[in-house]
Enzyme design. Structure first.
Site, short mmCIF file in Angstrom:
data_model
loop_
_atom_site.label_atom_id
_atom_site.label_comp_id
_atom_site.label_asym_id
_atom_site.label_seq_id
_atom_site.Cartn_x
_atom_site.Cartn_y
_atom_site.Cartn_z
NE ARG A 180 59.83 -20.48 74.39
CZ ARG A 180 59.14 -20.42 73.89
NH1 ARG A 180 60.11 -19.90 72.34
NH2 ARG A 180 58.16 -21.03 73.58
CB CYS A 228 57.42 -22.22 81.34
SG CYS A 228 55.77 -22.57 80.52
CD GLU A 303 61.19 -20.35 78.99
OE1 GLU A 303 60.63 -21.37 78.93
OE2 GLU A 303 60.17 -19.35 78.26
C1 LIG Z 1 51.29 -15.36 82.23
C2 LIG Z 1 52.24 -15.36 81.50
C3 LIG Z 1 52.29 -15.81 80.42
C4 LIG Z 1 54.07 -16.46 79.21
N1 LIG Z 1 53.76 -17.09 78.71
C5 LIG Z 1 54.67 -17.24 77.95
C6 LIG Z 1 55.27 -17.76 76.41
O1 LIG Z 1 53.82 -17.86 76.52
N2 LIG Z 1 56.26 -17.91 75.88
C7 LIG Z 1 57.24 -17.67 76.16
O2 LIG Z 1 58.04 -17.93 75.19
N3 LIG Z 1 57.18 -16.93 77.27
C8 LIG Z 1 56.01 -16.66 78.05
N4 LIG Z 1 55.78 -15.78 79.40
C9 LIG Z 1 56.92 -15.20 79.17
C10 LIG Z 1 57.17 -14.02 79.34
O3 LIG Z 1 56.16 -13.28 78.12
C11 LIG Z 1 58.24 -13.99 77.31
O4 LIG Z 1 59.84 -14.21 77.85
C12 LIG Z 1 58.77 -12.44 77.17
O5 LIG Z 1 59.62 -12.64 75.97
C13 LIG Z 1 59.52 -11.09 78.16
O6 LIG Z 1 59.47 -10.47 77.63
P1 LIG Z 1 59.42 -9.18 78.94
O7 LIG Z 1 59.87 -7.75 78.02
O8 LIG Z 1 59.10 -9.14 79.69
O9 LIG Z 1 61.50 -9.45 79.29
P2 LIG Z 1 61.80 -9.19 81.26
O10 LIG Z 1 60.90 -10.20 81.84
O11 LIG Z 1 61.51 -7.75 80.93
O12 LIG Z 1 63.05 -9.94 81.01
C14 LIG Z 1 64.09 -11.28 80.47
C15 LIG Z 1 65.04 -10.97 79.93
O13 LIG Z 1 65.40 -10.12 78.00
C16 LIG Z 1 65.98 -9.17 78.48
N5 LIG Z 1 65.64 -7.91 77.97
C17 LIG Z 1 64.36 -7.15 78.71
N6 LIG Z 1 64.23 -6.34 77.50
C18 LIG Z 1 65.25 -6.20 76.49
C19 LIG Z 1 66.20 -5.36 75.79
N7 LIG Z 1 65.02 -4.31 75.32
N8 LIG Z 1 67.48 -5.71 74.15
C20 LIG Z 1 68.22 -6.87 75.07
N9 LIG Z 1 67.66 -7.63 76.65
C21 LIG Z 1 66.42 -7.40 76.57
C22 LIG Z 1 66.24 -8.93 80.13
O14 LIG Z 1 67.77 -7.56 80.63
C23 LIG Z 1 66.22 -9.95 80.31
O15 LIG Z 1 67.19 -10.81 80.65
C24 LIG Z 1 54.93 -16.19 79.97
C25 LIG Z 1 54.84 -14.32 81.08
C26 LIG Z 1 53.88 -14.77 81.75
C27 LIG Z 1 54.14 -13.79 82.88
#
Ligand SMILES: Cc1cc2nc3c(=O)[nH]c(=O)nc-3n(C[C@H](O)[C@H](O)[C@H](O)COP(=O)(O)OP(=O)(O)OC[C@H]3O[C@@H](n4cnc5c(N)ncnc54)[C@H](O)[C@@H]3O)c2cc1C
Length: 313
Positions: A180, A228, A303
């Protein structure tokens, strides 16, 4: 200190702007307040200039992906929130630069759609991301992944808009992806190129289905959560422990503060009822952390990313 976002930052740029924009509908928790300014850039040049101006003027600039790992405070956030949802930032190019095994996805593209499209085309390399909701940029920033691998395993190069507005390209050799975490510096992931391998489409689809089915059987994917809440901690002997198991052992499954609760299916999934307050969830996070520290002697670290007015973006 809350920082204002004057319109001079973006009024002459190729962007769409929403003032006092609700962020709850853009996050998986679906709670929290508003952004003073939500800016949708239409071009990479507009994003670069906006980034440079915010940096120059000390205006916090946050980037929102698919909101799957984010808790927005009830009072919302100051400065500028950028959303990469225009067509330019959702594009995906197969056979990038004439290479059959290179694919380029822009920062706002959907990881779920990309995984499906790769399996449809018989391209192997990203199936470990099946069932993980994310934009490309958010997945890279978090090095999202799980039991079957992480997004970093497939990365070829990442292009980052730096706070100074430059477009910096990081090759695979200069990148490190850990649990992560990546060594990519502060900035906005504009695009990522991935290494994929042509393979049998039927097998690719079967693999994606298998991983998704495993995920669905082990995690409560339908609850309003961000997956998580805590990182799996590293213990004194160097092994990684499951935060969910520690929360379970601390007797916190099912614990509740207002509209926020610990899932009874998975201890590391903290979820909310519709209309819950972010403050409820924050209080629950503290309660769970205290219980695990007291009963198991382990300090859990979140996280999920927390956004709060006046805090560093
Ligand atoms: C149901 C569910 C299941 C999940 N299962 C997992 C799993 O199995 N494994 C896992 O690792 N995660 C999991 N997650 C968490 C999530 O999917 C990940 O952390 C994912 O990478 C978040 O991406 P996002 O685009 O939604 O980021 P956001 O939630 O929108 O942002 C998260 C962070 O990334 C930054 N960010 C977003 N876009 C950019 C960009 N273009 N450049 C730089 N920084 C950026 C944001 O500023 C913030 O700091 C889960 C979430 C949910 C809701």
């Amino acid at each position: 200190m809350t920082v204002k976002s004057p319109s001079s930052l973006y009024s002459d740029l190729d962007v769409r702007v929403e003032l006092d924009a609700p962020l709850a509908p853009l996050t998986w928790f679906a709670i929290g307040g508003r952004a003073d300014a939500l800016v949708h850039p239409n071009t990479i040049e507009a994003l670069q200039t906006l980034s440079k101006r915010c940096h120059r003027d000390g205006v916090p600039l946050r980037v929102l992906g698919s909101g799957a790992n984010l808790l927005v405070d009830d009072d919302g956030v100051d400065g500028v929130v950028v959303l990469l949802d225009s067509p330019a930032f959702k594009a995906v190019e197969f056979n990038a630069s004439g290479h059959l095994e290179r694919m380029r996805a822009w920062g706002g593209a959907s990881m779920e759609k990309l995984v499906m499209e790769c399996s449809r085309r018989g391209l192997k390399g990203l199936e470990q991301m099946a069932g993980i909701p994310a934009s490309i940029g958010g997945a890279i920033r978090m090095n999202a992944g799980g039991k079957f691998g992480a997004v970093g395993d497939a990365v070829d190069a990442v292009a980052l808009v730096t706070p100074e507005g430059e477009l910096s390209i990081f090759s695979r050799e200069s990148l490190r992806f850990d649990y992560r975490h990546t060594n990519i510096p502060r900035g906005i992931v504009a695009w990522t190129s991935f290494k994929v391998t042509p393979d049998d489409a039927v097998e690719c689809r079967a693999r994606v289905r298998e991983i998704f089915t495993y995920k669905k059987s082990t995690q409560p994917l339908s609850a309003s959560s961000a997956g998580c809440m805590f990182r799996n901690p590293t213990l004194a002997d160097g092994t990684r422990e499951s935060a969910g198991r520690l929360i379970d052992l601390a007797g916190m499954k099912g614990a509740r503060v207002g509209g926020a609760f610990v899932s009874t299916a998975h201890g590391n999934f903290l979820a909310v009822d519709p209309g819950a307050r972010s403050d409820d969830l924050r209080a629950l996070v503290d309660m769970v952390r205290d219980a695990v520290a007291t009963r198991q002697g382990v300090e859990l670290v979140t996280e999920v990313v927390f956004w709060r007015r006046g805090e560093d973006a």
